[in-house]
Design a protein around this motif. Sequence first.
Motif, PDB file in Angstrom:
ATOM      1  N   ALA A 107       0.836  -1.203   0.000  1.00  0.00           N
ATOM      2  CA  ALA A 107       0.000   0.000   0.000  1.00  0.00           C
ATOM      3  C   ALA A 107       0.872   1.254   0.000  1.00  0.00           C
ATOM      4  O   ALA A 107       1.958   1.274   0.573  1.00  0.00           O
ATOM      5  N   THR A 108       0.376   2.302  -0.637  1.00  0.00           N
ATOM      6  CA  THR A 108       1.079   3.583  -0.645  1.00  0.00           C
ATOM      7  C   THR A 108       0.731   4.342   0.629  1.00  0.00           C
ATOM      8  O   THR A 108      -0.255   4.039   1.306  1.00  0.00           O
ATOM      9  N   TRP A 109       1.530   5.350   0.931  1.00  0.00           N
ATOM     10  CA  TRP A 109       1.243   6.177   2.101  1.00  0.00           C
ATOM     11  C   TRP A 109      -0.068   6.928   1.936  1.00  0.00           C
ATOM     12  O   TRP A 109      -0.780   7.164   2.904  1.00  0.00           O
ATOM     13  N   GLU A 110      -0.417   7.259   0.728  1.00  0.00           N
ATOM     14  CA  GLU A 110      -1.698   7.926   0.482  1.00  0.00           C
ATOM     15  C   GLU A 110      -2.859   6.996   0.833  1.00  0.00           C
ATOM     16  O   GLU A 110      -3.830   7.413   1.479  1.00  0.00           O
ATOM     17  N   GLU A 111      -2.764   5.723   0.444  1.00  0.00           N
ATOM     18  CA  GLU A 111      -3.808   4.748   0.757  1.00  0.00           C
ATOM     19  C   GLU A 111      -3.910   4.496   2.259  1.00  0.00           C
ATOM     20  O   GLU A 111      -4.995   4.267   2.782  1.00  0.00           O
ATOM     21  N   ILE A 112      -2.785   4.551   2.952  1.00  0.00           N
ATOM     22  CA  ILE A 112      -2.783   4.334   4.399  1.00  0.00           C
ATOM     23  C   ILE A 112      -3.329   5.555   5.136  1.00  0.00           C
ATOM     24  O   ILE A 112      -4.100   5.427   6.080  1.00  0.00           O
ATOM     25  N   GLY A 113      -2.950   6.739   4.705  1.00  0.00           N
ATOM     26  CA  GLY A 113      -3.366   7.957   5.402  1.00  0.00           C
ATOM     27  C   GLY A 113      -4.812   8.350   5.175  1.00  0.00           C
ATOM     28  O   GLY A 113      -5.439   8.958   6.045  1.00  0.00           O
ATOM     29  N   ALA A 122       1.940  13.254   5.796  1.00  0.00           N
ATOM     30  CA  ALA A 122       1.635  13.183   7.223  1.00  0.00           C
ATOM     31  C   ALA A 122       1.631  11.741   7.714  1.00  0.00           C
ATOM     32  O   ALA A 122       2.130  11.443   8.806  1.00  0.00           O
ATOM     33  N   ALA A 123       1.082  10.821   6.912  1.00  0.00           N
ATOM     34  CA  ALA A 123       1.076   9.405   7.288  1.00  0.00           C
ATOM     35  C   ALA A 123       2.498   8.862   7.361  1.00  0.00           C
ATOM     36  O   ALA A 123       2.850   8.141   8.291  1.00  0.00           O
ATOM     37  N   ALA A 125       5.208  10.590   7.933  1.00  0.00           N
ATOM     38  CA  ALA A 125       5.875  11.192   9.093  1.00  0.00           C
ATOM     39  C   ALA A 125       5.422  10.528  10.397  1.00  0.00           C
ATOM     40  O   ALA A 125       6.225  10.332  11.312  1.00  0.00           O
ATOM     41  N   ARG A 126       4.155  10.178  10.479  1.00  0.00           N
ATOM     42  CA  ARG A 126       3.623   9.593  11.703  1.00  0.00           C
ATOM     43  C   ARG A 126       4.013   8.130  11.862  1.00  0.00           C
ATOM     44  O   ARG A 126       4.347   7.671  12.950  1.00  0.00           O
ATOM     45  N   TRP A 127       3.941   7.367  10.782  1.00  0.00           N
ATOM     46  CA  TRP A 127       4.112   5.919  10.891  1.00  0.00           C
ATOM     47  C   TRP A 127       5.272   5.357  10.082  1.00  0.00           C
ATOM     48  O   TRP A 127       5.466   4.137  10.059  1.00  0.00           O
ATOM     49  N   GLY A 128       6.058   6.176   9.436  1.00  0.00           N
ATOM     50  CA  GLY A 128       7.111   5.690   8.565  1.00  0.00           C
ATOM     51  C   GLY A 128       8.207   4.910   9.256  1.00  0.00           C
ATOM     52  O   GLY A 128       8.911   4.123   8.640  1.00  0.00           O
ATOM     53  N   HIS A 129       8.362   5.089  10.538  1.00  0.00           N
ATOM     54  CA  HIS A 129       9.430   4.432  11.290  1.00  0.00           C
ATOM     55  C   HIS A 129       8.954   3.176  12.028  1.00  0.00           C
ATOM     56  O   HIS A 129       9.727   2.548  12.741  1.00  0.00           O
ATOM     57  N   LEU A 130       7.693   2.802  11.881  1.00  0.00           N
ATOM     58  CA  LEU A 130       7.119   1.711  12.660  1.00  0.00           C
ATOM     59  C   LEU A 130       7.680   0.350  12.284  1.00  0.00           C
ATOM     60  O   LEU A 130       7.949   0.065  11.125  1.00  0.00           O
ATOM     61  N   ARG A 131       7.791  -0.480  13.283  1.00  0.00           N
ATOM     62  CA  ARG A 131       8.116  -1.886  13.120  1.00  0.00           C
ATOM     63  C   ARG A 131       7.133  -2.663  13.982  1.00  0.00           C
ATOM     64  O   ARG A 131       6.625  -2.145  14.966  1.00  0.00           O
TER      65      ARG A 131
END
Length: 141
Positions: A107-113, A122-123, A125-131
């Motif tokens: 999924a793209t960040w646009e689809e997630i946000g 924004a998505a 920045a908020r979740w890009g580092h998640l594991r």
Amino acid sequence: MSDRCTWCGSVISAKDGRRYCPRPRSCRQAAYRNRKRAAAAFRARIALLQIGGEIRGRCEALEQALADVVDSRHAAPGLHSTAAADFASLTRELIRAAVVADRAAGATWEEIGRPHGLTADAARARWGHLRLIWPPERPSP
């Protein structure tokens, strides 16, 4: 005698035993990428199922606790805030696992946000580092 491509469904000849279109590997490569994405998202999907079960169990426990409090007409100080805190942390973990699963699935960040009312930036920045960190470590006895 003809068969259909496993990926796109177009008609192919069955005499050579192919499962995909004889085009320059596009269907075969797409199917391979899809299998890899599904495998990468497997752990996160399992975490989503576990978190959903945890939320369901806590909902049932909260419902029972509130029914007991209503029946006995006690004030039960702290019960409501404790329940809300439990759900807030589980919801954060649910979103974390969903984002990890969606990213692994391609999924793209646009689809997630979009469902969260966020732009792609924004998505990210908020979740890009998640594991994936589920299940949480249990404290040693």
